[in-house]
Design a protein around this motif. Sequence first.
Motif, PDB file in Angstrom:
ATOM      1  N   GLN A  70       0.880  -1.169   0.000  1.00  0.00           N
ATOM      2  CA  GLN A  70       0.000   0.000   0.000  1.00  0.00           C
ATOM      3  C   GLN A  70       0.909   1.207   0.000  1.00  0.00           C
ATOM      4  N   GLY A  71       0.975   1.893  -1.118  1.00  0.00           N
ATOM      5  CA  GLY A  71       1.891   3.025  -1.232  1.00  0.00           C
ATOM      6  C   GLY A  71       3.315   2.565  -1.042  1.00  0.00           C
ATOM      7  N   GLU A  72       4.047   3.210  -0.133  1.00  0.00           N
ATOM      8  CA  GLU A  72       5.442   2.874   0.130  1.00  0.00           C
ATOM      9  C   GLU A  72       5.598   1.767   1.164  1.00  0.00           C
ATOM     10  N   SER A  73       4.492   1.261   1.707  1.00  0.00           N
ATOM     11  CA  SER A  73       4.556   0.229   2.744  1.00  0.00           C
ATOM     12  C   SER A  73       4.338  -1.152   2.138  1.00  0.00           C
ATOM     13  N   LYS A  74       5.005  -2.142   2.737  1.00  0.00           N
ATOM     14  CA  LYS A  74       4.943  -3.501   2.220  1.00  0.00           C
ATOM     15  C   LYS A  74       4.889  -4.495   3.369  1.00  0.00           C
ATOM     16  N   LEU A  75       4.082  -5.542   3.198  1.00  0.00           N
ATOM     17  CA  LEU A  75       3.993  -6.635   4.153  1.00  0.00           C
ATOM     18  C   LEU A  75       4.343  -7.922   3.415  1.00  0.00           C
ATOM     19  N   LYS A  76       5.232  -8.718   4.020  1.00  0.00           N
ATOM     20  CA  LYS A  76       5.593 -10.019   3.458  1.00  0.00           C
ATOM     21  C   LYS A  76       5.247 -11.075   4.497  1.00  0.00           C
ATOM     22  N   ALA A  77       4.652 -12.185   4.044  1.00  0.00           N
ATOM     23  CA  ALA A  77       4.272 -13.265   4.954  1.00  0.00           C
ATOM     24  C   ALA A  77       4.158 -14.572   4.180  1.00  0.00           C
ATOM     25  N   THR A  78       4.084 -15.654   4.918  1.00  0.00           N
ATOM     26  CA  THR A  78       3.850 -16.956   4.306  1.00  0.00           C
ATOM     27  C   THR A  78       2.376 -17.110   3.969  1.00  0.00           C
ATOM     28  N   THR A  79       1.512 -16.677   4.887  1.00  0.00           N
ATOM     29  CA  THR A  79       0.062 -16.758   4.713  1.00  0.00           C
ATOM     30  C   THR A  79      -0.572 -15.458   5.175  1.00  0.00           C
ATOM     31  N   LEU A  80      -1.569 -14.990   4.433  1.00  0.00           N
ATOM     32  CA  LEU A  80      -2.326 -13.799   4.809  1.00  0.00           C
ATOM     33  C   LEU A  80      -3.802 -14.129   4.692  1.00  0.00           C
ATOM     34  N   VAL A  81      -4.532 -13.998   5.820  1.00  0.00           N
ATOM     35  CA  VAL A  81      -5.969 -14.253   5.833  1.00  0.00           C
ATOM     36  C   VAL A  81      -6.668 -12.915   6.028  1.00  0.00           C
ATOM     37  N   ILE A  82      -7.593 -12.606   5.119  1.00  0.00           N
ATOM     38  CA  ILE A  82      -8.361 -11.364   5.192  1.00  0.00           C
ATOM     39  C   ILE A  82      -9.812 -11.726   5.468  1.00  0.00           C
ATOM     40  N   PHE A  83     -10.345 -11.192   6.571  1.00  0.00           N
ATOM     41  CA  PHE A  83     -11.736 -11.423   6.953  1.00  0.00           C
ATOM     42  C   PHE A  83     -12.546 -10.203   6.513  1.00  0.00           C
ATOM     43  N   LEU A  84     -13.616 -10.458   5.777  1.00  0.00           N
ATOM     44  CA  LEU A  84     -14.470  -9.385   5.267  1.00  0.00           C
ATOM     45  C   LEU A  84     -15.677  -9.200   6.172  1.00  0.00           C
ATOM     46  N   SER A  98     -18.162  -5.462  -4.423  1.00  0.00           N
ATOM     47  CA  SER A  98     -17.355  -4.243  -4.370  1.00  0.00           C
ATOM     48  C   SER A  98     -17.593  -3.491  -3.070  1.00  0.00           C
ATOM     49  N   SER A  99     -18.690  -3.795  -2.373  1.00  0.00           N
ATOM     50  CA  SER A  99     -18.962  -3.114  -1.103  1.00  0.00           C
ATOM     51  C   SER A  99     -18.361  -3.851   0.088  1.00  0.00           C
ATOM     52  N   SER A 100     -17.730  -5.033  -0.166  1.00  0.00           N
ATOM     53  CA  SER A 100     -17.113  -5.789   0.935  1.00  0.00           C
ATOM     54  C   SER A 100     -15.971  -4.970   1.525  1.00  0.00           C
ATOM     55  N   GLN A 101     -15.878  -4.979   2.846  1.00  0.00           N
ATOM     56  CA  GLN A 101     -14.792  -4.273   3.512  1.00  0.00           C
ATOM     57  C   GLN A 101     -14.042  -5.226   4.423  1.00  0.00           C
ATOM     58  N   MET A 102     -12.764  -4.980   4.523  1.00  0.00           N
ATOM     59  CA  MET A 102     -11.929  -5.782   5.389  1.00  0.00           C
ATOM     60  C   MET A 102     -12.194  -5.395   6.839  1.00  0.00           C
ATOM     61  N   ARG A 103     -12.304  -6.395   7.700  1.00  0.00           N
ATOM     62  CA  ARG A 103     -12.476  -6.105   9.124  1.00  0.00           C
ATOM     63  C   ARG A 103     -11.294  -6.600   9.945  1.00  0.00           C
ATOM     64  N   ARG A 104     -10.518  -7.541   9.383  1.00  0.00           N
ATOM     65  CA  ARG A 104      -9.387  -8.102  10.122  1.00  0.00           C
ATOM     66  C   ARG A 104      -8.434  -8.774   9.132  1.00  0.00           C
ATOM     67  N   MET A 105      -7.142  -8.711   9.433  1.00  0.00           N
ATOM     68  CA  MET A 105      -6.125  -9.437   8.679  1.00  0.00           C
ATOM     69  C   MET A 105      -5.270 -10.201   9.665  1.00  0.00           C
ATOM     70  N   GLU A 106      -4.879 -11.403   9.279  1.00  0.00           N
ATOM     71  CA  GLU A 106      -3.960 -12.207  10.080  1.00  0.00           C
ATOM     72  C   GLU A 106      -2.851 -12.693   9.159  1.00  0.00           C
ATOM     73  N   ALA A 107      -1.613 -12.454   9.541  1.00  0.00           N
ATOM     74  CA  ALA A 107      -0.460 -12.890   8.752  1.00  0.00           C
ATOM     75  C   ALA A 107       0.344 -13.890   9.560  1.00  0.00           C
ATOM     76  N   ALA A 108       0.713 -14.985   8.910  1.00  0.00           N
ATOM     77  CA  ALA A 108       1.568 -15.982   9.550  1.00  0.00           C
ATOM     78  C   ALA A 108       2.927 -15.917   8.881  1.00  0.00           C
ATOM     79  N   GLY A 109       3.944 -16.178   9.649  1.00  0.00           N
ATOM     80  CA  GLY A 109       5.256 -15.830   9.195  1.00  0.00           C
ATOM     81  C   GLY A 109       6.212 -16.921   8.877  1.00  0.00           C
TER      82      GLY A 109
END
Length: 190
Positions: A70-84, A98-109
Motif C-alpha cells: 500500500q503506497g510505500e509500505s509492504k507486508l511479506k508473509a507466508t500466509t495472509l488471511v483477510i476477513f471481510l 465491491s462493497s465488501s470491507q476488510m475487518r481483520r487481517m492475520e499474517a503468519a510468518g
Amino acid sequence: MSACLAASFAILALSPFGLAISPALAQKSNSGGVLPGGNSKEPINVEAAKLDYFDKEQKLVYTGNVVATQGESKLKATTLVIFLTPKDAGEPAGAPSSSSQMRRMEAAGPVTVISKDQIGTGDSGIYEKSESKVYLIGNVTLTQGANVTKGDKLIYDLNTNQAAVTGRVRSMFLPSNSDDANHKKPAKTQ
C-alpha cells in the motif's frame, strides 16, 4: 526505539500491517493506511502463489510468498488471511462484492513489514480494524538504520501513530556519524 521509528512505523504494518499491510482498512486513522506508513487513498495490492475464497466465512486466504503493498509500505508473509464484513442478506453468493470491507487481517510468518527505512519483523501479525491497531507477535525486531529494538509483542495504534513493545525489551542505538566528523583532529599543515 528512535523517535522517528516510533512516529512513522511507530512502529507496524508491517504496515503491515502494516501489515501494517499498512495498511483501505483503517479509515479512521490519521494516515488511513492499513500498513504503517500506508495511505488510505492508495490501493492495497496482494500477490501470492494461491488464493482461496471462503464465501460462507467471508474470508480470503492468500498462501505462498505473500506480498501486500500500500503506497510505500509492504507486508511479506507466508500466509495472509483477510476477513471481510458479512454480506447483506440480499447479495448473491460468490466472490466478494465491491462493497465488501476488510475487518481483520492475520499474517503468519515469518512476517515482515517495511515502511520507508523502517523494518518490523515477527512470527505473526494481526490488523484489527475495529481497534485501528496492528500487532506483531513473537520474536519482534524493529530496525531503522543501525538502531534495533527487540521484544515479544508490538502494538501499533494507527489513530495515534504510537507503538508499544512489550515483553523483555532490548534496544541498541548507535551514535550518528556526524559527531565523528566534529571530533576529528585537524590535518597537519606544513
